[in-house]
Design an enzyme around this catalytic site. Sequence first.
Site, PDB file in Angstrom:
ATOM      1  N   HIS A   1       0.889  -1.164   0.000  1.00 34.94           N
ATOM      2  CA  HIS A   1      -0.228  -0.031   0.220  1.00 34.94           C
ATOM      3  C   HIS A   1       0.749   1.301   0.142  1.00 34.94           C
ATOM      4  O   HIS A   1       0.091   2.220   0.115  1.00 34.94           O
ATOM      5  CB  HIS A   1      -0.924   0.088   1.216  1.00 34.94           C
ATOM      6  CG  HIS A   1      -2.146  -0.992   0.860  1.00 34.94           C
ATOM      7  ND1 HIS A   1      -3.260  -0.745   0.098  1.00 34.94           N
ATOM      8  CD2 HIS A   1      -2.524  -1.955   1.693  1.00 34.94           C
ATOM      9  CE1 HIS A   1      -4.103  -1.616   0.064  1.00 34.94           C
ATOM     10  NE2 HIS A   1      -3.521  -2.740   1.102  1.00 34.94           N
TER      11      HIS A   1
ATOM     12  N   GLU B   1      -7.805 -11.141   5.172  1.00 33.77           N
ATOM     13  CA  GLU B   1      -8.372  -9.884   5.030  1.00 33.77           C
ATOM     14  C   GLU B   1      -9.659  -9.834   4.217  1.00 33.77           C
ATOM     15  O   GLU B   1     -10.137  -8.887   3.593  1.00 33.77           O
ATOM     16  CB  GLU B   1      -7.250  -8.645   4.697  1.00 33.77           C
ATOM     17  CG  GLU B   1      -6.665  -9.156   3.321  1.00 33.77           C
ATOM     18  CD  GLU B   1      -5.576  -8.311   3.021  1.00 33.77           C
ATOM     19  OE1 GLU B   1      -5.429  -7.083   3.675  1.00 33.77           O
ATOM     20  OE2 GLU B   1      -4.618  -8.523   2.247  1.00 33.77           O
TER      21      GLU B   1
ATOM     22  N   ASP C   1      -9.744  -4.168   5.905  1.00 29.42           N
ATOM     23  CA  ASP C   1     -10.207  -4.829   4.666  1.00 29.42           C
ATOM     24  C   ASP C   1     -10.981  -6.096   5.054  1.00 29.42           C
ATOM     25  O   ASP C   1     -11.954  -6.226   4.290  1.00 29.42           O
ATOM     26  CB  ASP C   1      -8.935  -5.393   3.954  1.00 29.42           C
ATOM     27  CG  ASP C   1      -8.042  -4.336   3.036  1.00 29.42           C
ATOM     28  OD1 ASP C   1      -8.753  -3.524   2.911  1.00 29.42           O
ATOM     29  OD2 ASP C   1      -7.062  -4.402   2.985  1.00 29.42           O
TER      30      ASP C   1
END
Length: 252
Positions: A41, A146, A172
């Site tokens: 990310h 997730e 998530d």
Amino acid sequence: LRRRLLAGESVIGSWINSGSPIVAELMAASGFDFLCVDAEHSAVDLPQVQPLFQAMESGRPGCAAVVRLHGIDYSFVKRYLDAGADGVIAPLVRTKAEAEQLVQACKYPPEGLRGLGFCRANDYGMRIDDEFARANDNVLVAVQIEHIEAVNNIDEILGVPGIDAVFIGPYDLSASMGLTGQFDHPNYVAALGTIQAACRKHQVVSGIHVVSLDTDEAKARLAEGYKLLAYSLDITMLATACRSGLNTLREV
């Protein structure tokens, strides 16, 4: 890191998103058991990851270098390991087949398919035999749970030989359930319970990321049995300190 966890110890680490070797060195020197570079990310990619690992070792050699991968494909998983990762956290693993693919990429033969070449992990070829002999025992392989599909398949995923740990992605996972950020919702709490029960059944280490700087929440997660705890992340720590100081000054 792997051996400590499998021996039942709890470890406390944090997350690096900034890509700054100075921050990585400072955080390692602060005493974290591990630091995880976020290659999923953040804008940090392989050319930046190796210097970050080197900075961690400079800060404190005992701080394990971990990377959150941006997938499970063999072609790049091995390169992060070659850069010197002590462990990997693979994102969005939802099925047994994906867990098997990850293990194959992380383990040298006969347990996997990881290729052997001169790299930082083996001191650029000067310690190649030793690294080959020890890597399968020392590298932590963790799957990030997730998505609710992964919860539904948790027994099959954790039954894959070579999976050492689970790392829960709170935001998530809750988003996949239509409950984004609702960490007190009964359905989300029940999903965590399902994961924890499967970890105990398969003797897999359970881990979670406490994103905020709330130490009470972090202590509660440790008390719940999470052994692999990531406490906040560099950019959040910096932003929180900046806002807190400015808000105090502007109150004058």
